[in-house]
Design a protein around this motif. Structure first.
Motif, PDB file in Angstrom:
ATOM      1  N   ALA A 168      15.593  -2.889 -19.255  1.00 47.39           N
ATOM      2  CA  ALA A 168      16.369  -2.561 -20.452  1.00 47.39           C
ATOM      3  C   ALA A 168      16.330  -3.705 -21.451  1.00 47.39           C
ATOM      4  CB  ALA A 168      17.801  -2.230 -20.065  1.00 47.39           C
ATOM      5  N   ASP A 169      16.470  -4.936 -20.965  1.00 44.26           N
ATOM      6  CA  ASP A 169      16.449  -6.114 -21.852  1.00 44.26           C
ATOM      7  C   ASP A 169      15.056  -6.327 -22.443  1.00 44.26           C
ATOM      8  OD1 ASP A 169      19.108  -6.508 -21.310  1.00 44.26           O
ATOM      9  OD2 ASP A 169      18.769  -8.097 -19.811  1.00 44.26           O
ATOM     10  N   LYS A 170      14.037  -6.166 -21.622  1.00 44.73           N
ATOM     11  CA  LYS A 170      12.658  -6.426 -22.069  1.00 44.73           C
ATOM     12  C   LYS A 170      12.244  -5.493 -23.204  1.00 44.73           C
ATOM     13  CE  LYS A 170       7.869  -6.579 -20.389  1.00 44.73           C
ATOM     14  NZ  LYS A 170       6.979  -6.464 -19.192  1.00 44.73           N
ATOM     15  N   TYR A 171      12.627  -4.214 -23.104  1.00 40.67           N
ATOM     16  CA  TYR A 171      12.192  -3.231 -24.090  1.00 40.67           C
ATOM     17  C   TYR A 171      13.322  -2.784 -25.022  1.00 40.67           C
ATOM     18  CZ  TYR A 171       8.018  -2.827 -21.152  1.00 40.67           C
ATOM     19  OH  TYR A 171       6.876  -3.092 -20.440  1.00 40.67           O
ATOM     20  N   SER A 172      14.476  -3.445 -24.948  1.00 39.84           N
ATOM     21  CA  SER A 172      15.636  -3.099 -25.783  1.00 39.84           C
ATOM     22  C   SER A 172      16.005  -1.620 -25.631  1.00 39.84           C
ATOM     23  CB  SER A 172      15.352  -3.413 -27.256  1.00 39.84           C
ATOM     24  OG  SER A 172      15.073  -4.783 -27.431  1.00 39.84           O
ATOM     25  N   LEU A 173      16.193  -1.198 -24.390  1.00 40.02           N
ATOM     26  CA  LEU A 173      16.475   0.204 -24.083  1.00 40.02           C
ATOM     27  C   LEU A 173      17.968   0.446 -23.902  1.00 40.02           C
ATOM     28  CD1 LEU A 173      13.701   0.842 -21.374  1.00 40.02           C
ATOM     29  CD2 LEU A 173      13.571   1.308 -23.839  1.00 40.02           C
ATOM     30  N   THR A 174      18.501   1.366 -24.663  1.00 33.79           N
ATOM     31  CA  THR A 174      19.869   1.838 -24.431  1.00 33.79           C
ATOM     32  C   THR A 174      19.914   3.355 -24.324  1.00 33.79           C
ATOM     33  OG1 THR A 174      20.356   1.919 -26.809  1.00 33.79           O
ATOM     34  CG2 THR A 174      20.913  -0.125 -25.634  1.00 33.79           C
ATOM     35  N   SER A 175      18.910   4.045 -24.905  1.00 30.57           N
ATOM     36  CA  SER A 175      18.878   5.506 -24.858  1.00 30.57           C
ATOM     37  C   SER A 175      17.463   5.986 -24.578  1.00 30.57           C
ATOM     38  CB  SER A 175      19.388   6.105 -26.168  1.00 30.57           C
ATOM     39  OG  SER A 175      18.354   6.229 -27.110  1.00 30.57           O
ATOM     40  N   ILE A 176      17.356   7.272 -24.262  1.00 29.37           N
ATOM     41  CA  ILE A 176      16.043   7.864 -24.005  1.00 29.37           C
ATOM     42  C   ILE A 176      15.168   7.771 -25.251  1.00 29.37           C
ATOM     43  CG2 ILE A 176      14.825   9.980 -23.341  1.00 29.37           C
ATOM     44  CD1 ILE A 176      17.284  10.788 -21.730  1.00 29.37           C
TER      45      ILE A 176
END
Length: 308
Positions: free
Chosen positions: A153-161
């Protein structure tokens, strides 16, 4: 005390081809007795993942407490398999999930704007197999999710689909084989979010193989059920679903109408009323983390909620 028979069912590839589960020799659903149809006994089945078996045990034991004779058939397989058993009369009762069942039974596109629990339940009534019904759904919900480790999540800045769309080409998804073809699986991800993964690794439906694959890093994203204790234990991130690809997934008893008596209805409604997302998550953790027998955990749950 009612007599209960417990049958362990194994999945054979030929079931999907046969399209029905007969009572001949060698059938994994054959218990040596007649099918549930036209019988005072209620045959309760489950899918091939721990939560479904736990819910099956809750239903079965609550029914027994009302004096109903019960037979259990756990771990039948995926929805594609156990629904054939249900339609053919080999199974009378199943713990189901309103949104997943609606998606499976709907031909073509799902109804527009249907995602909230009550709307999903209402739409479900129009597509139920002939001779079946659902009882009132529980407040307890266990949704499909796309889950990642905190590092991913941190590496790709993921919070949503939605955030997966530009990076999924570099990522591997771990999910059941059925996820590749279900409308709420790969086809839905591509259509609704424009997400196409580099690779999809077949695991199991939110079970130990999926959890182990995400933990080991052999997959980057996993289809994990939201009540799974592995999510908080590992500090994983459940990606938000702003476009409601995954419909409401409230737990609901699906039963053949001819098998439903007043006593059975009372017992099943009591279980549904007692279930919450929180207490189901806690009970499931005892099965998955503490390795307790689902039958024992179900008995404790029912006793704690005055269903005996």
């Amino acid at each position: 005390m009612s007599r209960r028979i417990r049958t362990t069912a194994y999945l054979f590839a030929t079931l999907a081809v046969a399209g029905t589960l007969t009572a001949c020799g060698g059938d994994p659903l054959d218990s040596g007795s007649d099918s549930g149809s036209g019988d005072d006994k209620i045959v309760v089945g489950s899918a091939n993942f721990p939560e479904s078996e736990l819910l099956m045990e809750m239903y079965a034991q609550a029914l027994e407490a009302e004096g109903v004779e019960v037979e259990t058939k756990p771990n039948i397989g995926s929805r594609e398999v156990y629904m054939e058993a249900f339609k053919s009369g080999d199974i009378d009762l199943l713990p189901e999930y309103n949104g997943g069942l609606l998606s499976y039974l709907t031909e073509g596109n799902l109804p527009e704007g249907v995602s909230a629990p009550d709307d999903v339940y209402t739409a479900l009534q129009d597509v139920l197999p002939e001779g079946s019904q659902t009882l009132p759904q529980s407040a307890a919900e266990d949704k499909d999710s796309l889950t990642v480790t905190k590092a991913t999540a941190d590496k790709y800045s993921l919070t949503s689909i939605e955030d997966l769309a530009p990076v999924a080409k570099d990522l591997t998804l771990g999910a059941s084989a059925e996820f590749k073809t279900r409308p709420q699986g790969i086809p839905g991800l591509e259509k609704v979010y424009g997400v196409t993964f580099k690779e999809v690794t077949p695991t199991d439906p939110g079970g130990p193989l999926t959890i182990a694959a995400l933990k080991k890093g052999s997959v980057d994203v996993a289809n994990v059920f939201t009540t799974d204790s592995a999510i908080p234990t590992n500090d994983w991130v459940v990606l938000e679903d702003p476009k409601n690809l995954f419909l409401a997934q409230n737990i609901v008893p699906l039963i053949r109408s001819e098998a439903l008596s007043d006593d059975a209805e009372s017992a099943l409604n009591a279980v549904s009323e007692a279930l919450t997302t929180e207490n189901l998550t806690d009970a499931l953790a005892k099965v998955q983390v503490d390795k307790a027998d689902p039958a024992v955990v179900a008995k404790e749950f029912l006793a704690d909620n005055g269903i005996e």
